[in-house]
Design an enzyme around this catalytic site. Structure first.
Site, PDB file in Angstrom:
ATOM      1  NE  ARG A 145      37.808   6.425 -20.010  1.00 40.13           N
ATOM      2  CZ  ARG A 145      38.470   7.531 -19.739  1.00 40.13           C
ATOM      3  NH1 ARG A 145      37.907   8.466 -18.999  1.00 40.13           N
ATOM      4  NH2 ARG A 145      39.698   7.718 -20.181  1.00 40.13           N
ATOM      5  CD  GLN A 154      38.920  -0.006 -13.650  1.00 41.37           C
ATOM      6  OE1 GLN A 154      39.802  -0.575 -12.998  1.00 41.37           O
ATOM      7  NE2 GLN A 154      37.971   0.703 -13.069  1.00 41.37           N
ATOM      8  CG  ASP A 210      40.431   3.187 -20.291  1.00 41.33           C
ATOM      9  OD1 ASP A 210      40.645   3.759 -21.373  1.00 41.33           O
ATOM     10  OD2 ASP A 210      39.790   3.706 -19.358  1.00 41.33           O
ATOM     11  CB  SER A 234      42.836   5.180 -18.522  1.00 37.06           C
ATOM     12  OG  SER A 234      41.477   5.569 -18.462  1.00 37.06           O
ATOM     13  CE1 TYR A 277      37.304  11.241 -21.324  1.00 36.55           C
ATOM     14  CE2 TYR A 277      35.503   9.787 -21.907  1.00 36.55           C
ATOM     15  CZ  TYR A 277      36.843  10.103 -21.948  1.00 36.55           C
ATOM     16  OH  TYR A 277      37.717   9.279 -22.592  1.00 36.55           O
TER      17      TYR A 277
END
Length: 524
Positions: free
Chosen positions: A122, A127, A130, A133, A231
């Site tokens: 991450r 991104q 990802d 996500s 997280y």
């Protein structure tokens, strides 16, 4: 080389790892694409649509394994599927290597180069790849839709001839990707939305989306909530008790609870206990997005919807992305395509596993006959969580009074200085200018001062400040022009009429622009 997409065999899995659109993008990287027959049916992509996009159709799984060099999938192949697969392939899918040691060993035995989409680090550059996500975003949105389908009232409040309907009250526990998606959907539907997270730095994100952040009066929540990787960190027993106490306070008042608290590789923390469920009103709904790892609610049953003794519906489905298979397949296929883009820097249709690339190395779990999991820490670290702004110390009444006196003295000093400079300048002009000029000049200066005070005194409660000031200036211009219209000079009359005309355009235009700006903030 060819990229092939498997038809998902897991029961209830409707997603596909390759869409017709992503296949066309992969063609530009030099790859030919092939999909197993029927792979996209559940997601709304028929074999004919794939053919129109130039994708080859493999009759069955064996034909796909034989034809493709790179295999893409949503869920990892089973051990039985891998037994029948040729050696030396490249596999890209969700793997969950920490929980699937046997699968990892089998992939290594088959000499696969395996990239786990759940292991993409991450960091900012990753991104676009990802997938966690992407899927969490869909799950959060779908959780609100699922809650609405099981809730007996509107989300938004209404006043009708038949009576008044209060808005629903929604609590989102966990403000990660899924939580923020749930907040956005809930707010857009008109519900009163609250959200909780152990990371205080997400408070601004929550409030910017129109929801209320639930604060805890506990020191740890201000310092220890964040963990690397995006997280939340596990909380201490003391913090957990304070957290549960807050939830018990909210439980009787909320209508819908959406829990999203989950860290990959760990059991889901129990945040909504049985006694909280009993405190909720009949007809309330709980949607538990952590059901796959035991659930955040004590009563959650994985892959089932149950109703408690007091009439609370608890949804424990784990296939939210599959319930929106077309959208989730499109996003996941885009993540895969971006991964292939990084794997093919030369755009020549040949993947190159660059072990120096943080993203590729982070996702790589088997390669060249070795298990490469766990990966080393990325050289490019994730963005650190911002520390909360320190609150300014509260002043005593004496300190406040002293501060006000100091500010007043400073303001008075600056005003006296300006008056002295202005007086000196006026005196200097008076020494050389004729008396008639000075008479008109003093009237002009006084007019400017009075006009300034009048204009800045205009209330702009229904305007933007800029529109209020420009309209006030235009009004003064019109008054001055009207006084000159009666002049005997034709030139003065023409100039005054033009002034009235142009100032009038400015005033009416200002009101029209203000009306449009206000309309942007009104619900249709």
């Amino acid at each position: 080389m060819k990229i092939g997409a498997l038809r998902e065999k897991f029961e209830g899995e409707a997603r596909v790892a390759l869409t017709p659109e992503s296949a066309q993008r992969l063609n530009k990287l030099g790859y030919d694409c092939v999909v197993e027959s029927g792979a996209g049916e559940a997601a709304g992509f028929s074999d004919d649509v794939y053919k129109e996009a130039g994708v080859e159709i493999a009759a069955d799984e064996a034909a796909l394994w034989a034809a493709a060099d790179v295999i893409v999938a949503v869920r990892a192949p089973t051990l039985e599927q891998l037994d029948a697969a040729p050696d030396g392939k490249t596999l890209i899918s969700f793997i969950w290597p920490a929980q699937n040691e046997e699968l990892l060993a089998k992939l290594n035995e088959k000499k696969f180069s395996t990239l786990a989409m759940d292991m993409v680090p991450r960091i900012s550059r990753a991104q676009k790849m990802d997938a966690l996500s992407s899927m969490a975003n869909i799950a959060g949105y779908r959780a609100v839709i699922e809650a609405g389908a099981n809730f007996g009232r509107f989300f938004t409040g209404q006043v009708t001839a038949a009576g008044k309907v209060p808005p629903a009250k929604v609590l989102v526990v966990g403000a990660g990707v899924a939580g923020l998606a749930a907040i956005g959907a809930s707010v857009s539907l008109g519900a009163i939305t609250m959200a909780f997270d152990v990371r205080p730095e997400v408070a601004e994100q929550i409030e910017s989306m129109g929801a209320e952040f639930v604060f805890l009066d506990f020191e740890e929540s201000q310092t220890d909530g964040a963990e690397t990787g995006g997280y939340a960190a596990p909380s201490s027993p003391e913090f957990r008790e304070k957290q549960l106490e807050k939830f018990r306070e909210l439980a009787p008042d909320v209508d819908i609870v959406i829990t999203t608290a989950l860290i990959p590789g760990r059991p889901a923390p129990k945040l909504w206990t049985e006694d909280m469920v009993q405190m909720m009103k009949p007809g309330s709904v709980i949607v538990d997005l952590a059901a796959e790892k035991g659930g955040n609610c004590d009563l959650t049953v994985m892959d089932e919807k149950i109703v408690s003794e007091n009439g609370v519906t608890i949804v424990g489905y784990t296939d939210f992305p599959s319930k929106m298979a077309t959208q989730s397949s499109t996003l996941y296929a885009t993540n895969i395509r971006h991964m292939m883009d990084d794997l093919t820097p030369e755009k020549d249709g040949t993947p190159f596993v660059n072990m120096e690339d943080d993203v590729i190395r982070g996702a790589l779990v088997t390669h060249d006959g070795e298990i490469t999991f766990p990966p080393p820490p990325p050289k490019v670290k994730a963005i650190a969580a911002q520390k909360p702004k320190e609150k300014a110390p509260e002043l005593t009444p004496e300190e406040k009074r002293a501060a006000e006196i100091a500010a007043f003295k400073k303001q008075t000093k600056s005003q006296v200085t300006l008056l002295a400079i202005g007086g000196a300048a006026l005196l200097a002009v008076g020494l050389v200018a004729p008396a008639s000029f000075m008479q008109h000049f003093i009237v002009f200066v006084l007019s400017v001062f009075i006009g300034f005070q009048v204009i800045w005194g205009v209330a702009h409660s229904l305007h933007t400040p800029l529109m209020a000031v420009t309209n006030a200036i235009s009004s003064i211009i019109i008054l001055g022009a009207l006084m000159q219209i009666g002049s005997g000079s034709a030139i003065v009359i023409i100039l005054a009429a033009l002034s009235v005309f142009m100032a009038g355009i400015n005033i009416f235009g200002g009101f029209m622009v203000t009306r449009r700006m206000l309309a942007m903030f009104q619900k249709s």
